[in-house]
Design a protein around this motif. Structure first.
Motif, PDB file in Angstrom:
ATOM      1  N   ILE A 148      31.729 -47.995 -68.081  1.00 29.39           N
ATOM      2  CA  ILE A 148      32.297 -46.762 -67.883  1.00 29.39           C
ATOM      3  C   ILE A 148      33.700 -46.743 -67.224  1.00 29.39           C
ATOM      4  N   ASP A 201      37.934 -47.749 -67.811  1.00 29.99           N
ATOM      5  CA  ASP A 201      38.890 -47.740 -68.711  1.00 29.99           C
ATOM      6  C   ASP A 201      39.752 -49.062 -68.462  1.00 29.99           C
ATOM      7  N   TYR A 239      37.687 -44.461 -64.327  1.00 32.36           N
ATOM      8  CA  TYR A 239      36.675 -44.131 -65.390  1.00 32.36           C
ATOM      9  C   TYR A 239      37.250 -43.702 -66.803  1.00 32.36           C
ATOM     10  N   ASN A 240      36.351 -44.215 -67.844  1.00 28.36           N
ATOM     11  CA  ASN A 240      36.728 -43.675 -69.059  1.00 28.36           C
ATOM     12  C   ASN A 240      36.321 -42.307 -69.431  1.00 28.36           C
ATOM     13  N   GLY A 241      36.999 -41.526 -70.396  1.00 23.44           N
ATOM     14  CA  GLY A 241      36.614 -40.294 -70.739  1.00 23.44           C
ATOM     15  C   GLY A 241      35.193 -39.839 -70.712  1.00 23.44           C
ATOM     16  N   ARG A 242      34.586 -40.938 -71.543  1.00 26.89           N
ATOM     17  CA  ARG A 242      32.870 -40.524 -71.622  1.00 26.89           C
ATOM     18  C   ARG A 242      32.171 -40.640 -70.565  1.00 26.89           C
ATOM     19  N   HIS A 243      32.552 -41.468 -69.476  1.00 28.48           N
ATOM     20  CA  HIS A 243      31.569 -41.355 -68.123  1.00 28.48           C
ATOM     21  C   HIS A 243      32.425 -40.233 -67.314  1.00 28.48           C
ATOM     22  N   HIS A 294      32.322 -37.111 -68.501  1.00 24.98           N
ATOM     23  CA  HIS A 294      31.438 -36.183 -68.458  1.00 24.98           C
ATOM     24  C   HIS A 294      29.990 -36.051 -67.854  1.00 24.98           C
ATOM     25  N   THR A 295      29.860 -37.539 -67.371  1.00 28.99           N
ATOM     26  CA  THR A 295      28.276 -37.523 -66.626  1.00 28.99           C
ATOM     27  C   THR A 295      28.817 -37.454 -65.361  1.00 28.99           C
ATOM     28  N   TYR A 321      41.586 -39.591 -69.578  1.00 29.18           N
ATOM     29  CA  TYR A 321      40.776 -38.664 -70.437  1.00 29.18           C
ATOM     30  C   TYR A 321      41.170 -39.104 -71.827  1.00 29.18           C
TER      31      TYR A 321
END
Length: 348
Positions: A187, A189, A195-199, A201-202, A264
């Protein structure tokens, strides 16, 4: 079981109980990586097998060597749990520092004993059995038993089984920590440590759901670096990567612990601000804008350069009714800054 004075039968009964305990702990290790669940099983099994007046599991801080009472089973457990022993303090501290077990029949005659816990809990310690939980060369913590049954003195057989249980506990702790590290890698970067962009959204889904259930507000700040392509083109991609890492550090050091920051995209960052309305988000965005403007980055030749950013923000539920609208509105606010002046903050 029928009580017997036969030493062989007594030994066999004890071995059977020990085997049952180790099987139960082994099952727990293979069924979950949740550290709390595994330690709960170990706690129950130690209490079942080794009849001590009190026992504790203390975890060691690898940075400063302090020991914290993670589990305490005693009449004063509520007072003890969470207490901290300084590095090397007491018998537990000595065992953690030296990685060697101790059996002490009378702690009052041992100079390593500290009565800090006795004074805090109104408990009287007489005998102690303490073993380290080791992972390779590292001591992760200790398990300490206080005052055995009957004559209260612990025996070599107690030391042997507790040492085995401590080995299992060390495996459980190491597995749980490795699992947490893997989760963090998934999760996070790797360039900025955010945090990375995918996480993101969570996290955003979780925060919006929290506002829907409990009320309040949640704000989002969208950040885009100004003319960042010029840094890569004129100073090189290594300098660009280092600059992004420094931006991540600046963000992380200047937001509250409850805030969540993510990279992001290439040079875009997002900050989620729980329990924060538009005014609070504007204050933080303005602070970061000024901080970026004043901060001096450096290239490989030591030449200083400055970098500004454009900020857009939006608040849920004031501006948006769902996640996608919140992202869109913060992004649009940021692009209005890009089109007009850059190096400024605008709200949805």
């Amino acid at each position: 079981c029928v009580a017997t004075d036969n030493p062989l039968l007594n030994t066999l009964e004890r071995r059977n109980r020990e085997l049952e305990v180790l099987i139960e702990i082994g099952k727990a290790l293979t069924s979950t990586v949740d550290i709390e669940e595994v330690l709960e099983v170990i706690m129950d099994q130690v209490s079942r097998l080794l009849k001590a007046q009190a026992w504790s599991m203390l975890l060691r801080n690898p940075e400063n060597g302090e020991l914290t009472f993670a589990i305490s089973v005693s009449p004063a457990s509520e007072k003890i749990k969470g207490m901290v022993l300084a590095r090397g303090q007491g018998i537990a501290g000595w065992v953690a520092e030296h990685g060697e077990p101790l059996i002490i029949a009378d702690v009052r005659s041992d100079p390593r004993f500290s009565d800090k816990i006795d004074r805090a809990s109104s408990f009287i310690t007489q005998a102690v059995l303490c073993v380290p939980m080791r992972s390779k060369e590292d001591v992760l913590g200790v398990i300490e038993l206080v005052n055995g049954p009957n004559e209260r003195i612990f025996k070599d057989a107690d030391l042997q089984i507790l040492s085995t249980i401590a080995d299992y506990a060390a495996i459980a702790i190491e597995n749980a920590r490795n699992f947490e590290k893997v989760k963090e890698l998934v999760i996070t970067d790797d360039l900025t440590g955010l945090y990375n962009g995918r996480h993101l959204h969570t996290l955003l889904d979780e925060e919006i759901e929290r506002v829907k259930r409990f009320g309040g507000k949640m704000s989002m700040i969208f950040i885009d670096l100004d003319f960042f392509k010029q840094v890569n083109d004129t100073r090189g991609h290594l300098v660009g990567s280092r600059t992004l890492a420094e931006i991540g550090m600046l963000i992380k050091e200047n937001i509250r612990k409850i805030c969540k920051a993510a990279r992001y995209g290439g040079d875009e960052f997002v900050i989620l601000l729980p329990n924060t309305g538009k005014s609070g988000a504007m204050t933080l965005a303005t602070k970061l804008c000024e901080l970026f403007r004043a901060y001096e980055f450096a290239d490989d030749d030591g030449q200083a350069f400055n970098l500004t950013a454009s900020f857009g923000l939006a608040t849920f539920p004031d501006d948006a009714a769902n996640k996608n609208d919140l992202i869109r509105l913060a992004d649009e606010a940021m692009y209005r800054v890009k089109e007009r002046t850059r190096n400024a903050v605008e709200s949805a």
